[in-house]
Design a protein around this motif. Structure first.
Motif, PDB file in Angstrom:
ATOM      1  N   GLN A 171      -5.854  12.836  -2.141  1.00  0.00           N
ATOM      2  CA  GLN A 171      -6.102  11.987  -0.979  1.00  0.00           C
ATOM      3  C   GLN A 171      -4.916  11.058  -0.715  1.00  0.00           C
ATOM      4  O   GLN A 171      -5.062  10.029  -0.071  1.00  0.00           O
ATOM      5  CB  GLN A 171      -7.375  11.167  -1.195  1.00  0.00           C
ATOM      6  CG  GLN A 171      -8.625  12.001  -1.389  1.00  0.00           C
ATOM      7  CD  GLN A 171      -9.858  11.150  -1.675  1.00  0.00           C
ATOM      8  OE1 GLN A 171      -9.947  10.001  -1.252  1.00  0.00           O
ATOM      9  NE2 GLN A 171     -10.806  11.721  -2.399  1.00  0.00           N
ATOM     10  N   GLY A 172      -3.743  11.425  -1.223  1.00  0.00           N
ATOM     11  CA  GLY A 172      -2.553  10.608  -1.004  1.00  0.00           C
ATOM     12  C   GLY A 172      -2.339   9.542  -2.042  1.00  0.00           C
ATOM     13  O   GLY A 172      -1.414   8.741  -1.928  1.00  0.00           O
ATOM     14  N   GLY A 173      -3.157   9.519  -3.086  1.00  0.00           N
ATOM     15  CA  GLY A 173      -3.003   8.514  -4.140  1.00  0.00           C
ATOM     16  C   GLY A 173      -1.780   8.787  -5.000  1.00  0.00           C
ATOM     17  O   GLY A 173      -1.378   9.938  -5.198  1.00  0.00           O
ATOM     18  N   VAL A 174      -1.207   7.719  -5.510  1.00  0.00           N
ATOM     19  CA  VAL A 174      -0.034   7.807  -6.379  1.00  0.00           C
ATOM     20  C   VAL A 174      -0.366   7.348  -7.790  1.00  0.00           C
ATOM     21  O   VAL A 174       0.221   7.821  -8.758  1.00  0.00           O
ATOM     22  CB  VAL A 174       1.122   6.954  -5.797  1.00  0.00           C
ATOM     23  CG1 VAL A 174       2.323   6.920  -6.732  1.00  0.00           C
ATOM     24  CG2 VAL A 174       1.532   7.479  -4.426  1.00  0.00           C
ATOM     25  N   LEU A 175      -1.344   6.452  -7.908  1.00  0.00           N
ATOM     26  CA  LEU A 175      -1.679   5.842  -9.189  1.00  0.00           C
ATOM     27  C   LEU A 175      -3.148   6.068  -9.525  1.00  0.00           C
ATOM     28  O   LEU A 175      -3.993   6.162  -8.632  1.00  0.00           O
ATOM     29  CB  LEU A 175      -1.431   4.328  -9.137  1.00  0.00           C
ATOM     30  CG  LEU A 175      -0.098   3.841  -8.564  1.00  0.00           C
ATOM     31  CD1 LEU A 175      -0.112   2.325  -8.425  1.00  0.00           C
ATOM     32  CD2 LEU A 175       1.059   4.296  -9.439  1.00  0.00           C
ATOM     33  N   ASP A 176      -3.435   6.094 -10.833  1.00  0.00           N
ATOM     34  CA  ASP A 176      -4.836   6.086 -11.243  1.00  0.00           C
ATOM     35  C   ASP A 176      -5.331   4.637 -11.326  1.00  0.00           C
ATOM     36  O   ASP A 176      -4.603   3.702 -10.992  1.00  0.00           O
ATOM     37  CB  ASP A 176      -5.036   6.852 -12.562  1.00  0.00           C
ATOM     38  CG  ASP A 176      -4.333   6.207 -13.760  1.00  0.00           C
ATOM     39  OD1 ASP A 176      -3.955   5.017 -13.690  1.00  0.00           O
ATOM     40  OD2 ASP A 176      -4.155   6.906 -14.781  1.00  0.00           O
ATOM     41  N   SER A 177      -6.538   4.449 -11.776  1.00  0.00           N
ATOM     42  CA  SER A 177      -7.142   3.114 -11.722  1.00  0.00           C
ATOM     43  C   SER A 177      -6.559   2.143 -12.737  1.00  0.00           C
ATOM     44  O   SER A 177      -6.851   0.949 -12.690  1.00  0.00           O
ATOM     45  CB  SER A 177      -8.652   3.204 -11.922  1.00  0.00           C
ATOM     46  OG  SER A 177      -8.972   3.607 -13.244  1.00  0.00           O
ATOM     47  N   VAL A 178      -5.712   2.641 -13.657  1.00  0.00           N
ATOM     48  CA  VAL A 178      -5.041   1.735 -14.604  1.00  0.00           C
ATOM     49  C   VAL A 178      -3.542   1.694 -14.315  1.00  0.00           C
ATOM     50  O   VAL A 178      -2.729   1.428 -15.196  1.00  0.00           O
ATOM     51  CB  VAL A 178      -5.326   2.130 -16.068  1.00  0.00           C
ATOM     52  CG1 VAL A 178      -6.780   1.860 -16.410  1.00  0.00           C
ATOM     53  CG2 VAL A 178      -4.962   3.582 -16.351  1.00  0.00           C
ATOM     54  N   PHE A 179      -3.162   2.003 -13.065  1.00  0.00           N
ATOM     55  CA  PHE A 179      -1.803   1.809 -12.546  1.00  0.00           C
ATOM     56  C   PHE A 179      -0.790   2.851 -13.008  1.00  0.00           C
ATOM     57  O   PHE A 179       0.404   2.709 -12.741  1.00  0.00           O
ATOM     58  CB  PHE A 179      -1.276   0.405 -12.901  1.00  0.00           C
ATOM     59  CG  PHE A 179      -2.172  -0.725 -12.513  1.00  0.00           C
ATOM     60  CD1 PHE A 179      -2.122  -1.257 -11.237  1.00  0.00           C
ATOM     61  CD2 PHE A 179      -3.082  -1.257 -13.418  1.00  0.00           C
ATOM     62  CE1 PHE A 179      -2.947  -2.305 -10.855  1.00  0.00           C
ATOM     63  CE2 PHE A 179      -3.918  -2.311 -13.060  1.00  0.00           C
ATOM     64  CZ  PHE A 179      -3.857  -2.835 -11.773  1.00  0.00           C
ATOM     65  N   THR A 180      -1.216   3.901 -13.690  1.00  0.00           N
ATOM     66  CA  THR A 180      -0.297   4.935 -14.156  1.00  0.00           C
ATOM     67  C   THR A 180       0.000   5.920 -13.033  1.00  0.00           C
ATOM     68  O   THR A 180      -0.903   6.353 -12.309  1.00  0.00           O
ATOM     69  CB  THR A 180      -0.891   5.694 -15.350  1.00  0.00           C
ATOM     70  OG1 THR A 180      -1.169   4.759 -16.410  1.00  0.00           O
ATOM     71  CG2 THR A 180       0.081   6.741 -15.873  1.00  0.00           C
ATOM     72  N   CYS A 182       0.789  -1.245   0.000  1.00  0.00           N
ATOM     73  CA  CYS A 182       0.000   0.000   0.000  1.00  0.00           C
ATOM     74  C   CYS A 182       0.815   1.287   0.000  1.00  0.00           C
ATOM     75  O   CYS A 182       0.261   2.367   0.220  1.00  0.00           O
ATOM     76  CB  CYS A 182      -0.960   0.024   1.185  1.00  0.00           C
ATOM     77  SG  CYS A 182      -1.998  -1.443   1.347  1.00  0.00           S
ATOM     78  N   SER A 183       2.113   1.247  -0.285  1.00  0.00           N
ATOM     79  CA  SER A 183       2.963   2.434  -0.183  1.00  0.00           C
ATOM     80  C   SER A 183       2.977   3.299  -1.438  1.00  0.00           C
ATOM     81  O   SER A 183       3.588   4.373  -1.437  1.00  0.00           O
ATOM     82  CB  SER A 183       4.399   2.012   0.153  1.00  0.00           C
ATOM     83  OG  SER A 183       4.867   1.045  -0.766  1.00  0.00           O
ATOM     84  N   CYS A 184       2.294   2.877  -2.518  1.00  0.00           N
ATOM     85  CA  CYS A 184       2.087   3.709  -3.719  1.00  0.00           C
ATOM     86  C   CYS A 184       0.651   3.491  -4.170  1.00  0.00           C
ATOM     87  O   CYS A 184       0.390   2.946  -5.239  1.00  0.00           O
ATOM     88  CB  CYS A 184       3.055   3.328  -4.848  1.00  0.00           C
ATOM     89  SG  CYS A 184       4.786   3.585  -4.483  1.00  0.00           S
ATOM     90  N   PRO A 185      -0.320   3.900  -3.367  1.00  0.00           N
ATOM     91  CA  PRO A 185      -1.690   3.430  -3.570  1.00  0.00           C
ATOM     92  C   PRO A 185      -2.399   4.036  -4.768  1.00  0.00           C
ATOM     93  O   PRO A 185      -2.144   5.169  -5.180  1.00  0.00           O
ATOM     94  CB  PRO A 185      -2.385   3.847  -2.274  1.00  0.00           C
ATOM     95  CG  PRO A 185      -1.623   5.052  -1.822  1.00  0.00           C
ATOM     96  CD  PRO A 185      -0.192   4.760  -2.187  1.00  0.00           C
ATOM     97  N   ILE A 186      -3.317   3.252  -5.299  1.00  0.00           N
ATOM     98  CA  ILE A 186      -4.290   3.762  -6.255  1.00  0.00           C
ATOM     99  C   ILE A 186      -5.216   4.727  -5.528  1.00  0.00           C
ATOM    100  O   ILE A 186      -5.655   4.452  -4.405  1.00  0.00           O
ATOM    101  CB  ILE A 186      -5.103   2.598  -6.856  1.00  0.00           C
ATOM    102  CG1 ILE A 186      -4.209   1.728  -7.749  1.00  0.00           C
ATOM    103  CG2 ILE A 186      -6.317   3.099  -7.622  1.00  0.00           C
ATOM    104  CD1 ILE A 186      -4.860   0.427  -8.196  1.00  0.00           C
ATOM    105  N   GLY A 187      -5.499   5.866  -6.156  1.00  0.00           N
ATOM    106  CA  GLY A 187      -6.416   6.829  -5.557  1.00  0.00           C
ATOM    107  C   GLY A 187      -6.124   8.236  -6.025  1.00  0.00           C
ATOM    108  O   GLY A 187      -5.075   8.505  -6.638  1.00  0.00           O
ATOM    109  N   PRO A 188      -7.009   9.161  -5.748  1.00  0.00           N
ATOM    110  CA  PRO A 188      -6.812  10.553  -6.164  1.00  0.00           C
ATOM    111  C   PRO A 188      -5.575  11.142  -5.482  1.00  0.00           C
ATOM    112  O   PRO A 188      -5.343  10.899  -4.292  1.00  0.00           O
ATOM    113  CB  PRO A 188      -8.088  11.258  -5.676  1.00  0.00           C
ATOM    114  CG  PRO A 188      -9.090  10.173  -5.478  1.00  0.00           C
ATOM    115  CD  PRO A 188      -8.311   8.967  -5.066  1.00  0.00           C
ATOM    116  N   PRO A 189      -4.787  11.936  -6.203  1.00  0.00           N
ATOM    117  CA  PRO A 189      -3.572  12.498  -5.604  1.00  0.00           C
ATOM    118  C   PRO A 189      -3.861  13.405  -4.417  1.00  0.00           C
ATOM    119  O   PRO A 189      -3.064  13.482  -3.480  1.00  0.00           O
ATOM    120  CB  PRO A 189      -2.922  13.266  -6.763  1.00  0.00           C
ATOM    121  CG  PRO A 189      -3.992  13.441  -7.777  1.00  0.00           C
ATOM    122  CD  PRO A 189      -4.926  12.289  -7.622  1.00  0.00           C
TER     123      PRO A 189
END
Length: 631
Positions: free
Chosen positions: A572-581, A563-570
Motif C-alpha cells: 500500500q506504499g508503506g516504507v516502514l513497519d510499525s517499529v520504524f524498520t 509522510c514521504s517514507c510512511p509507516i504501512g504495508p509495502p
C-alpha cells in the motif's frame, strides 16, 4: 571524548557505536538523547554547525523568540529548498512567490537541532485520531492514542498552567499535561499588551465575533472555560478534540528558545563518552554488510557542502565512514531521508536505474505520499503601528531587545502570535472528523516564503496577518525524487496541490475558503471601528467563492512537509513497519516527519518528539533481545 567534533573520523580506525543517527532535529536529536540516557553509545551526524556559534546575527536569531523569521534566512544555518506546488508551469507561475527555473522557497535548517532551531516554537499535540489511524493501519495497538500519551509526558515540562502544576502534588491534575519532561513550554502574552489599545481591540473584538458566530455562544463559552481557558493541549477536562479560542504554547525557557540543541548538550555533558555529535557531516549513503543489513554511514566532512546552503562550498569534503554495532537510523526529514534512502539503493527500481544506482530494495513508496498543510494569509494594514512594536528593528540593542535581554518581557518574548482559533470546516463537521482549521493572528505581514520575506516583518510595524492553516489535508500526491546521484544535490520536490493531486472533490480548497470567510467575520468589528485601515490580501474586492478559491490556489504554501517514507504495508506504499524498520532492510530505521502515513494535527514538531520517544523504546527493546556480535 568530546561531545562535539569538527575533526573527521575515517575508515577502520573510527570508533564503533551502538547506533549511528543521521540528523539532529526533532526526531534524531530526541532519539539520540534518550538512547544515550539508556546506556547506549551514539554517533549523531549533523550536516550543519551550531546555531549559537555561527557568527553574524547568531545567537540572537536562535535565542530570541520573535526573531524566528530571521533565523529562517540566517545564512549561517539555512538550507534553501525550492519546491513546486504544481507540475503545470502555467498554474505554478500564478504564484507571485515562484522563481522561474527554481521554485517556491521552502526554508529548512542545517544546524544542531535541525528545524527546531528556526521554527516558530509552537508546541501543540496531534489529535488522538492521528495515532489511532496508525494502530488500525498496522494492527499494532501500541500506536493507540491511549498508549501514546505517555510519550507526550516524557517530552513536556508544562510551565503555562502554574496552578495545576502546584495542585498535581496533591493528586489534582485534570489537564493531561506532562510536568517533568525535557522540553519546557510557556505562554508568551506580554503585559505590554495592556498598553496597546489596537491589540486589545484585536483580542476582544475577534474573540467576541467568533463566539457570537457559534450556534450556542453561551454554552460554547462555558465549554471554553471548562476546557482550559484556551489551552489547546489540555486533555482531561472533557472528551473530544479542542475547539475554540486558544493561545499557542511555545518551546521556550524563560522566554528564550529551547529545544533539541539544549537537550543534546545536556545529555552529552551528563554522560561523557556516550554521545559524539559530528557537526558539518553530510551523509551520502548507508553502508551494508554481507548479509544486507545496515552497518554504517558514509559521509562527507566539511562545512556548507550541500547545495541548498546559502553559499555552498566548492570543496569536495573529506569522505568518512561511521560504523554501527546495532543499527543505523535516518532522521533527515521529509526531503532528505527519502533522498538518502534512494542514494543507498532503496526506492522505486525504475527511478534508481535512471540514475545508475544499484537496487538494494524495491520500495516504490520511498519519496511518495508527501504531504503538507495548506496555508494562506489574510493581511491587513492597521490604522496606526502597533504600540507594542515601537522601537522594534528586530536587531541586537534596539529598545525591545534590551527589554527582552534584561527582563525577558515585551513582544520579543513572543513568536508574534496574538490569538489562535481552532474550528472545523463544514466537511469535517459533516463527516465527524477532528477540527481541521487553525487561524492565527500575527502582528506582522507574513504571506509565505520568498527571498527576503523577513524584511517585511522588520519594516512594516502597522501590519496584521491572520494565517489560515488547513490540517488533515486529503491531498497525498506529493513526491520527492532524485535530481541526480550526487548526494550534494537537492532532490526534486513537487507537492501537486489541490486538483493536480488526489483531492479531486476539492474538499481542501473549500475548507480554506471557509476559513478566510471566518477570519473576515472576526475582523469585521475592527474594520467597522476603524482599527483596520484596509485588507491588503486577498483584498476587499475578492468576494466570491470562485475568486477566493483562485486566491488560495495561487498563493497557498506550507512548511510542515511530512509522510514521504510512511509507516504501512509495502503493498500500500508503506516504507516502514510499525517499529520504524525499513521493509526488507534489517537494522535500518527511519524516525522523523517522513514516517507518518498522513499528516498529524496542526503543528508537526510535537508529534515528531513523541514518535522519537516511542522509537527509542522500540530500539531498546530490540537491543534487549539481540546480543551484540563479537566485533
Amino acid at each position: 571524548m568530546t561531545s562535539t567534533s569538527d575533526a573527521p573520523m575515517a575508515g577502520a580506525d573510527a570508533p564503533r557505536w551502538d547506533y549511528v543517527i543521521v540528523g539532529s532535529g526533532a526526531g534524531g536529536g530526541t532519539l539520540a538523547a534518550r538512547l544515550v540516557e539508556s546506556g547506549m553509545r551514539v554517533l549523531l551526524l549533523e550536516a550543519g554547525g551550531d546555531p549559537r556559534a555561527g557568527g553574524g546575527r547568531l545567537p540572537d536569531d536562535y535565542d530570541v523568540p520573535a526573531f524566528h523569521p530571521f533565523a529562517c534566512e540566517d545564512a549561517a544555518m539555512r538550507w534553501d529548498f525550492h519546491v513546486r506546488h504544481y507540475a503545470d508551469e502555467a498554474q505554478q507561475s500564478k504564484d507571485w512567490k515562484y522563481q522561474a527555473g527554481q521554485g517556491v522557497l521552502y526554508p529548512r535548517a542545517a544546524t544542531l537541532g535541525g528545524c527546531t532551531s528556526h521554527n516558530a516554537m509552537i508546541f501543540m499535540l496531534p489529535h488522538d485520531s492521528d495515532w489511532d489511524h496508525i494502530a488500525q493501519l498496522t494492527g499494532d495497538r501500541s500506536w493507540a492514542a491511549s498508549q501514546l500519551r505517555r510519550y507526550a509526558h516524557r517530552v513536556e515540562d508544562c510551565r503555562h498552567r502554574p496552578l495545576w502544576r502546584l495542585l498535581r502534588h496533591v493528586g489534582l491534575d485534570p489537564t493531561g499535561h506532562g510536568w517533568n519532561g525535557w522540553l519546557r513550554t510557556e505562554k508568551a502574552m506580554p503585559l505590554s499588551v495592556l498598553g496597546d489599545e489596537g491589540l486589545l481591540r484585536l483580542l476582544i473584538d475577534s474573540a467576541g465575533a467568533f463566539t457570537r458566530g457559534l450556534p450556542a455562544p453561551l454554552r460554547s463559552a462555558l465549554r471554553w472555560v471548562r476546557g482550559g481557558l484556551g489551552d489547546p493541549n489540555a486533555r482531561h477536562f472533557r472528551p473530544g478534540s479542542f475547539e475554540g479560542l486558544c493561545y499557542t504554547p511555545l518551546a521556550t525557557s524563560s522566554h528564550q528558545r529551547t529545544g533539541v540543541r539544549e537537550r543534546l548538550l545536556a545529555v552529552a555533558a551528563a554522560h561523557p563518552g556516550r554521545l559524539q555529535i559530528e557537526l558539518n557531516a553530510l551523509a551520502t549513503r548507508v553502508l551494508f554488510d554481507a548479509d544486507g543489513a545496515a552497518c554504517g554511514v558514509e559521509y562527507l566532512k566539511g562545512a556548507h557542502l550541500y547545495k541548498a546552503h546559502a553559499v555552498p562550498s566548492e570543496k569536495p569534503g573529506d569522505r568518512c565512514t561511521a560504523r554501527a554495532r546495532r543499527e543505523v537510523v535516518l532522521c533527515g526529514g521529509a526531503f532528505n531521508t527519502p533522498q538518502l534512502l534512494m542514494l543507498s539503493g532503496i526506492g522505486a527500481a525504475a527511478e534508481l536505474q535512471a540514475h545508475g544506482i544499484a537496487l538494494r530494495a524495491d520500495l516504490p513508496g520511498v519519496g511518495r505520499n508527501l504531504q503538507d498543510r495548506y496555508e494562506v494569509a489574510v493581511t491587513h494594514r492597521m490604522r496606526e503601528p502597533w504600540r507594542v512594536l515601537k522601537g522594534a528593528r528586530f536587531d541586537r540593542d534596539d529598545t525591545l531587545w534590551r527589554r527582552w535581554q534584561l527582563e525577558r518581557e515585551g513582544m520579543y518574548a513572543s513568536n508574534g502570535a496574538a490569538l489562535g482559533v481552532v474550528s472545523r470546516s463544514d466537511g469535517a463537521q459533516q463527516q465527524g472528523h477532528d477540527p481541521d482549521l487553525f487561524c492565527m493572528a500575527l502582528l506582522a505581514r507574513f504571506e509565505g516564503y520568498f527571498p527576503g520575506f523577513s524584511a517585511r516583518i522588520r519594516d512594516q510595524a502597522d501590519q496584521m496577518t491572520w494565517a489560515v492553516l488547513k490540517a488533515h489535508t486529503r491531498n497525498r500526491a506529493g513526491t520527492v525524487r532524485l535530481r541526480s546521484a550526487d548526494p550534494r544535490d537537492m532532490p526534486r520536490v513537487d507537492f501537486h496541490y489541490f486538483e493536480e493531486g488526489d483531492d479531486q472533490a476539492g474538499e481542501d480548497l473549500r475548507a480554506v475558503v471557509q476559513a478566510i470567510r471566518q477570519v473576515r467575520v472576526m475582523t469585521a468589528p475592527l474594520i467597522a471601528g476603524g482599527w483596520i485601515a484596509e485588507e491588503l490580501a486577498p483584498g476587499a474586492e475578492v468576494q466570491s467563492d470562485e475568486a477566493l478559491a483562485d486566491y488560495v490556489r495561487h498563493t497557498a504554501w506550507g512548511h510542515h512537509a511530512s509522510c514521504s517514507c510512511p509507516i504501512g504495508p509495502p503493498g500500500q506504499g508503506g516504507v516502514l513497519d510499525s517499529v520504524f524498520t525499513v521493509h526488507g532492510v534489517p537494522r535500518l530505521r527511519v524516525v522523523d516527519a517522513s514516517v507518518f502515513p498522513r499528516i498529524p494535527g496542526f503543528f508537526v514538531a510535537g508529534a515528531i518528539y513523541m514518535v522519537a520517544e516511542k522509537a527509542a523504546d522500540a530500539l531498546l527493546h530490540t537491543a534487549s533481545q539481540t546480543p551484540l556480535s563479537a566485533n
